[in-house]
Design a protein around this motif. Structure first.
Motif, short mmCIF file in Angstrom:
data_model
loop_
_atom_site.label_atom_id
_atom_site.label_comp_id
_atom_site.label_asym_id
_atom_site.label_seq_id
_atom_site.Cartn_x
_atom_site.Cartn_y
_atom_site.Cartn_z
N ARG A 24 32.66 -10.85 4.97
CA ARG A 24 33.62 -10.19 4.08
C ARG A 24 33.22 -10.37 2.63
O ARG A 24 32.83 -11.47 2.23
N ASP A 25 33.29 -9.27 1.87
CA ASP A 25 33.20 -9.38 0.42
C ASP A 25 34.23 -8.43 -0.18
O ASP A 25 35.15 -7.99 0.51
N ASP A 26 34.09 -8.06 -1.45
CA ASP A 26 35.12 -7.26 -2.11
C ASP A 26 35.25 -5.85 -1.54
O ASP A 26 36.32 -5.24 -1.63
N THR A 27 34.18 -5.31 -0.95
CA THR A 27 34.23 -3.92 -0.50
C THR A 27 33.91 -3.74 0.98
O THR A 27 34.00 -2.62 1.49
N LEU A 28 33.53 -4.80 1.68
CA LEU A 28 33.04 -4.64 3.03
C LEU A 28 33.56 -5.72 3.95
O LEU A 28 33.62 -6.89 3.57
N ALA A 29 33.95 -5.32 5.17
CA ALA A 29 34.29 -6.26 6.24
C ALA A 29 33.42 -5.89 7.44
O ALA A 29 33.36 -4.72 7.84
N ALA A 30 32.74 -6.88 8.02
CA ALA A 30 31.84 -6.62 9.13
C ALA A 30 32.02 -7.66 10.22
O ALA A 30 32.21 -8.85 9.92
N LYS A 31 31.97 -7.22 11.45
CA LYS A 31 31.94 -8.12 12.61
C LYS A 31 30.67 -7.81 13.38
O LYS A 31 30.44 -6.67 13.79
N ILE A 32 29.83 -8.84 13.58
CA ILE A 32 28.53 -8.67 14.22
C ILE A 32 28.48 -9.54 15.46
O ILE A 32 28.72 -10.74 15.39
N ASN A 33 28.17 -8.93 16.59
CA ASN A 33 27.97 -9.65 17.85
C ASN A 33 26.49 -9.63 18.20
O ASN A 33 25.86 -8.56 18.15
N VAL B 85 23.71 -3.76 6.23
CA VAL B 85 24.27 -4.11 7.53
C VAL B 85 23.18 -4.08 8.60
O VAL B 85 23.06 -4.99 9.42
N ALA B 86 22.35 -3.04 8.59
CA ALA B 86 21.30 -2.92 9.60
C ALA B 86 20.30 -4.07 9.49
O ALA B 86 19.89 -4.65 10.50
N TYR B 87 19.90 -4.42 8.27
CA TYR B 87 18.92 -5.49 8.11
C TYR B 87 19.50 -6.84 8.54
O TYR B 87 18.81 -7.66 9.15
N SER B 88 20.76 -7.07 8.25
CA SER B 88 21.40 -8.32 8.67
C SER B 88 21.49 -8.39 10.19
O SER B 88 21.28 -9.45 10.79
N LEU B 89 21.78 -7.26 10.83
CA LEU B 89 21.80 -7.20 12.29
C LEU B 89 20.41 -7.51 12.85
O LEU B 89 20.26 -8.24 13.83
N PHE B 90 19.39 -6.97 12.20
CA PHE B 90 18.02 -7.24 12.61
C PHE B 90 17.69 -8.73 12.52
O PHE B 90 17.09 -9.32 13.44
N GLU C 101 31.64 2.22 10.37
CA GLU C 101 30.30 2.34 10.94
C GLU C 101 30.16 1.47 12.19
O GLU C 101 30.67 0.36 12.24
N TYR C 102 29.45 2.02 13.18
CA TYR C 102 29.07 1.24 14.36
C TYR C 102 27.57 1.39 14.54
O TYR C 102 27.04 2.51 14.59
N VAL C 103 26.86 0.26 14.61
CA VAL C 103 25.42 0.26 14.80
C VAL C 103 25.07 -0.70 15.92
O VAL C 103 25.59 -1.82 15.96
N GLY D 189 22.29 -6.55 19.56
CA GLY D 189 23.32 -6.79 18.56
C GLY D 189 24.10 -5.53 18.27
O GLY D 189 23.60 -4.41 18.45
N GLU D 190 25.33 -5.71 17.83
CA GLU D 190 26.16 -4.58 17.42
C GLU D 190 26.99 -4.99 16.23
O GLU D 190 27.46 -6.13 16.14
N ALA D 191 27.13 -4.07 15.29
CA ALA D 191 27.88 -4.34 14.06
C ALA D 191 28.94 -3.26 13.88
O ALA D 191 28.65 -2.07 13.97
N LYS D 192 30.18 -3.72 13.60
CA LYS D 192 31.28 -2.81 13.29
C LYS D 192 31.73 -3.15 11.88
O LYS D 192 32.12 -4.28 11.59
#
Length: 301
Positions: A35-44, A14-19, A91-93, A71-74
């Protein structure tokens, strides 16, 4: 902790994708869903690169770029840890970065220009992670809060072909950039379920990254003027590929359209140099398991 390896891998992805999404070469703002089988993420993400072309007596033409990105990822993920049971992690980064690049355009052929660039910047990471066991799980609940500051160093090469077809400018190009991140300082606190005391330690973000980009953009006149400025259209397609083994997505493609003005003489009169063009448009970005819409302000390597 050995039982946290898979969750740590997700956090790194998640952090690398945000980067990746906050270090683009053009101004944009938008939101992306993964979205995949185990993770849902929203990145602004929000990026704002400012360019200043200069003429020097010793080096000739050079270009300064100051890039600001946020950027922020939830994210919400569910994992089953061997022998312990299931766990849900929220997680919030957030990431704030500043980078100054210096480049020197070199004409290889009449319409082929290469621009080597060096860059130096800083990044501030912060966030929190809440881990909660699913029903019957032996995993303890805890919360981790962290922050870290990192130094960013970059080497890049941009190659662009400039072709004019009637009143339309066509610009195919490619770039390769190598980026190194090294921690300046950082702290993390893990707060487990009472009565266990909090655990504190150092938070680090140290990594190397190589990013390859290819793009094709075209622009032409709309046939109208806004005062002294000519109104123009622009369209572009950008492909990104990361050679790193981490990240939610190794590649992405972005398609966009925009309309704007060539500032030219107006910019020289107002600020003393030609700032190029100002565009406003929309783009669609997609890749493995994710898609998003971004406002863009034109594309330029």
């Amino acid at each position: 902790m050995s039982d946290n390896t898979r969750l740590r891998t997700l956090n790194e992805d998640v952090a690398y994708s945000l980067f990746l999404l906050t270090n683009g070469g053009f101004t944009s703002a938008g939101t992306i869903d993964y979205r995949d089988d185990t993770l849902a993420a929203k990145i602004n993400v929000y990026t704002l690169p400012l360019r200043l072309p200069l003429q020097t007596g010793l080096l000739g033409p050079i270009e300064l770029r100051l890039t600001t990105g946020y950027g922020e990822a939830k994210t919400t993920s569910q994992q089953v840890l061997p022998g312990l049971g299931g766990v849900t992690e929220r997680e919030y980064v957030s990431l704030l970065n500043f980078r100054l690049d210096l480049g020197r355009p070199i004409t290889l052929l009449p319409d082929l220009v290469a621009t080597p660039m060096v860059g130096l910047g800083t990044q501030h990471w912060s966030g929190k992670l809440d881990r909660n066991p699913l029903g019957g799980s032996a995993v303890p609940a805890d919360r981790t809060t962290f922050w870290t500051d990192a130094l960013l160093a970059e080497l890049a090469m941009i190659v662009e072909y400039r072709y004019r077809w009637g009143a339309v400018n066509i610009r195919p190009g490619a770039s390769a950039s190598f980026i190194n991140l090294s921690t300046l300082d950082g702290r993390a606190t893990i707060t487990p379920t009472a009565p266990d005391p909090p655990a504190r330690g150092k938070a680090t973000v140290d990594a190397d990254s190589t990013i390859l980009r290819a793009a094709l953009r075209a622009d032409g006149p709309l046939g109208y003027r806004l005062g002294e400025a000519e109104l123009r259209w622009q369209s572009f397609v950008v492909g990104n590929y990361s050679t790193s083994a981490i990240g939610l997505f190794p590649w992405s493609i972005e398609l966009g359209v925009a309309a704007g003005v060539e500032l030219g003489a107006v910019g020289r009169r107002l600020v003393g140099f030609d700032p190029g063009a100002l565009y406003l448009g929309v783009s669609y970005i997609t890749g493995a398991n994710f898609s998003g819409v971004r406002a863009n302000f034109g594309f330029r390597f």
